[in-house]
Design a protein around this motif. Structure first.
Motif, PDB file in Angstrom:
ATOM      1  N   ASP A   1       0.825  -1.214   0.000  1.00 17.64           N
ATOM      2  CA  ASP A   1       0.000   0.000   0.000  1.00 17.64           C
ATOM      3  C   ASP A   1       0.861   1.266   0.000  1.00 17.64           C
ATOM      4  O   ASP A   1       0.608   2.191  -0.767  1.00 17.64           O
ATOM      5  CB  ASP A   1      -0.942   0.008   1.204  1.00 17.64           C
ATOM      6  N   HIS A   2       1.900   1.277   0.837  1.00 17.28           N
ATOM      7  CA  HIS A   2       2.807   2.435   0.868  1.00 17.28           C
ATOM      8  C   HIS A   2       3.524   2.600  -0.467  1.00 17.28           C
ATOM      9  O   HIS A   2       3.673   3.718  -0.958  1.00 17.28           O
ATOM     10  CB  HIS A   2       3.833   2.277   1.991  1.00 17.28           C
ATOM     11  N   ALA A   3       3.976   1.500  -1.035  1.00 21.55           N
ATOM     12  CA  ALA A   3       4.698   1.562  -2.306  1.00 21.55           C
ATOM     13  C   ALA A   3       3.788   2.046  -3.434  1.00 21.55           C
ATOM     14  O   ALA A   3       4.208   2.848  -4.278  1.00 21.55           O
ATOM     15  CB  ALA A   3       5.275   0.191  -2.649  1.00 21.55           C
ATOM     16  N   ALA A   4       2.541   1.577  -3.467  1.00 21.29           N
ATOM     17  CA  ALA A   4       1.596   2.031  -4.490  1.00 21.29           C
ATOM     18  C   ALA A   4       1.334   3.532  -4.348  1.00 21.29           C
ATOM     19  O   ALA A   4       1.307   4.261  -5.347  1.00 21.29           O
ATOM     20  CB  ALA A   4       0.284   1.249  -4.389  1.00 21.29           C
ATOM     21  N   ASP A   5       1.152   3.983  -3.107  1.00 25.64           N
ATOM     22  CA  ASP A   5       0.947   5.422  -2.870  1.00 25.64           C
ATOM     23  C   ASP A   5       2.156   6.225  -3.338  1.00 25.64           C
ATOM     24  O   ASP A   5       2.016   7.276  -3.975  1.00 25.64           O
ATOM     25  CB  ASP A   5       0.696   5.695  -1.386  1.00 25.64           C
ATOM     26  N   GLU A   6       3.338   5.738  -3.012  1.00 24.78           N
ATOM     27  CA  GLU A   6       4.564   6.447  -3.384  1.00 24.78           C
ATOM     28  C   GLU A   6       4.762   6.451  -4.898  1.00 24.78           C
ATOM     29  O   GLU A   6       5.140   7.471  -5.479  1.00 24.78           O
ATOM     30  CB  GLU A   6       5.770   5.807  -2.688  1.00 24.78           C
ATOM     31  N   ALA A   7       4.503   5.345  -5.566  1.00 22.37           N
ATOM     32  CA  ALA A   7       4.626   5.298  -7.023  1.00 22.37           C
ATOM     33  C   ALA A   7       3.644   6.266  -7.677  1.00 22.37           C
ATOM     34  O   ALA A   7       4.010   6.988  -8.611  1.00 22.37           O
ATOM     35  CB  ALA A   7       4.396   3.874  -7.535  1.00 22.37           C
ATOM     36  N   ALA A   8       2.412   6.300  -7.186  1.00 24.00           N
ATOM     37  CA  ALA A   8       1.417   7.225  -7.735  1.00 24.00           C
ATOM     38  C   ALA A   8       1.846   8.676  -7.507  1.00 24.00           C
ATOM     39  O   ALA A   8       1.734   9.514  -8.402  1.00 24.00           O
ATOM     40  CB  ALA A   8       0.054   6.956  -7.098  1.00 24.00           C
ATOM     41  N   ARG A   9       2.353   8.962  -6.316  1.00 20.86           N
ATOM     42  CA  ARG A   9       2.793  10.328  -5.997  1.00 20.86           C
ATOM     43  C   ARG A   9       3.942  10.768  -6.902  1.00 20.86           C
ATOM     44  O   ARG A   9       3.983  11.904  -7.363  1.00 20.86           O
ATOM     45  CB  ARG A   9       3.232  10.400  -4.531  1.00 20.86           C
ATOM     46  N   ARG A  10       4.856   9.854  -7.197  1.00 20.16           N
ATOM     47  CA  ARG A  10       6.020  10.174  -8.018  1.00 20.16           C
ATOM     48  C   ARG A  10       5.732  10.121  -9.519  1.00 20.16           C
ATOM     49  O   ARG A  10       6.558  10.540 -10.317  1.00 20.16           O
ATOM     50  CB  ARG A  10       7.143   9.172  -7.749  1.00 20.16           C
ATOM     51  N   GLY A  11       4.608   9.509  -9.890  1.00 17.73           N
ATOM     52  CA  GLY A  11       4.346   9.293 -11.305  1.00 17.73           C
ATOM     53  C   GLY A  11       5.221   8.181 -11.872  1.00 17.73           C
ATOM     54  O   GLY A  11       5.552   8.176 -13.056  1.00 17.73           O
ATOM     55  N   SER A  12       5.584   7.242 -11.018  1.00 19.90           N
ATOM     56  CA  SER A  12       6.440   6.112 -11.405  1.00 19.90           C
ATOM     57  C   SER A  12       5.608   4.843 -11.528  1.00 19.90           C
ATOM     58  O   SER A  12       4.498   4.771 -11.023  1.00 19.90           O
ATOM     59  CB  SER A  12       7.510   5.869 -10.331  1.00 19.90           C
ATOM     60  N   ALA A  13       6.183   3.857 -12.147  1.00 23.23           N
ATOM     61  CA  ALA A  13       5.567   2.529 -12.182  1.00 23.23           C
ATOM     62  C   ALA A  13       5.833   1.833 -10.856  1.00 23.23           C
ATOM     63  O   ALA A  13       6.756   2.198 -10.123  1.00 23.23           O
ATOM     64  CB  ALA A  13       6.145   1.713 -13.334  1.00 23.23           C
ATOM     65  N   LEU A  14       5.032   0.829 -10.572  1.00 25.62           N
ATOM     66  CA  LEU A  14       5.214  -0.003  -9.390  1.00 25.62           C
ATOM     67  C   LEU A  14       5.646  -1.386  -9.857  1.00 25.62           C
ATOM     68  O   LEU A  14       5.044  -1.965 -10.758  1.00 25.62           O
ATOM     69  CB  LEU A  14       3.908  -0.102  -8.602  1.00 25.62           C
ATOM     70  N   ARG A  15       6.689  -1.915  -9.256  1.00 28.27           N
ATOM     71  CA  ARG A  15       7.198  -3.243  -9.588  1.00 28.27           C
ATOM     72  C   ARG A  15       7.065  -4.104  -8.336  1.00 28.27           C
ATOM     73  O   ARG A  15       7.734  -3.869  -7.338  1.00 28.27           O
ATOM     74  CB  ARG A  15       8.651  -3.129 -10.033  1.00 28.27           C
ATOM     75  N   ILE A  16       6.156  -5.076  -8.396  1.00 26.48           N
ATOM     76  CA  ILE A  16       5.865  -5.945  -7.260  1.00 26.48           C
ATOM     77  C   ILE A  16       6.659  -7.231  -7.438  1.00 26.48           C
ATOM     78  O   ILE A  16       6.509  -7.927  -8.438  1.00 26.48           O
ATOM     79  CB  ILE A  16       4.360  -6.242  -7.171  1.00 26.48           C
ATOM     80  N   VAL A  17       7.498  -7.544  -6.449  1.00 26.56           N
ATOM     81  CA  VAL A  17       8.436  -8.652  -6.574  1.00 26.56           C
ATOM     82  C   VAL A  17       8.159  -9.704  -5.510  1.00 26.56           C
ATOM     83  O   VAL A  17       8.069  -9.402  -4.323  1.00 26.56           O
ATOM     84  CB  VAL A  17       9.889  -8.146  -6.438  1.00 26.56           C
ATOM     85  N   TYR A  18       8.042 -10.935  -5.955  1.00 26.51           N
ATOM     86  CA  TYR A  18       7.869 -12.090  -5.077  1.00 26.51           C
ATOM     87  C   TYR A  18       9.094 -12.974  -5.225  1.00 26.51           C
ATOM     88  O   TYR A  18       9.390 -13.448  -6.325  1.00 26.51           O
ATOM     89  CB  TYR A  18       6.601 -12.854  -5.483  1.00 26.51           C
ATOM     90  N   ALA A  19       9.837 -13.155  -4.128  1.00 25.29           N
ATOM     91  CA  ALA A  19      10.998 -14.050  -4.159  1.00 25.29           C
ATOM     92  C   ALA A  19      10.471 -15.474  -4.124  1.00 25.29           C
ATOM     93  O   ALA A  19       9.775 -15.866  -3.188  1.00 25.29           O
ATOM     94  CB  ALA A  19      11.917 -13.769  -2.987  1.00 25.29           C
TER      95      ALA A  19
END
Length: 126
Positions: free
Chosen positions: A22-40
């Motif tokens: 949730d924090h990463a999605a908010d931050e990506a939206a705020r920055r206008g960046s893509a979100l890369r979700i990684v599962y090890a």
């Protein structure tokens, strides 16, 4: 056109990684960046439903967010350190296992902090 580095988040389906997502999605939206979700990758069968859930959750939070999901072979520290090389920010959750468990199992945050390239955000329990 400006190409921004993505925000990378480690996600394993746990409550702490959901808060990090949730924090990463908010931050990506705020920055206008893509979100890369990684599962090890520990378990190939688990990767698909976990990553599908994470993508659905991020899109529900920010419908116009550009995102990618990645199932990567290896340990979480190794995978996220590698992913951080091209990231504007790397985000992980903290499980709050307690001092004894962290001593026995090793906390991801401190180990990743020694290897990550660029900023690292460790999202707590709040």
């Amino acid at each position: 056109m400006i190409i921004r580095q993505p925000v990378v988040v480690g996600f394993d389906g746990s409550p702490s990684s959901t808060r990090a997502l949730d924090h990463a999605a908010d931050e990506a939206a705020r920055r206008g960046s893509a979100l890369r979700i990684v599962y090890a990758l520990h378990d190939r069968d688990a990767a698909s439903p976990i990553l599908n859930y994470s993508a659905d959750r991020a899109h529900a939070r920010h419908p116009s967010l550009t995102l990618a999901t990645v199932a990567a072979q290896g340990g979480v520290v190794q995978v996220l350190a590698r992913e951080s090389e091209n990231a504007a920010l790397t985000v992980i959750g903290t499980r709050g296992l307690g001092w004894i468990a962290c001593r026995l199992l090793g906390a991801v945050g401190p180990r990743l902090a020694r290897r990550v390239r660029g900023p690292l955000l460790v999202v707590g329990r709040n």
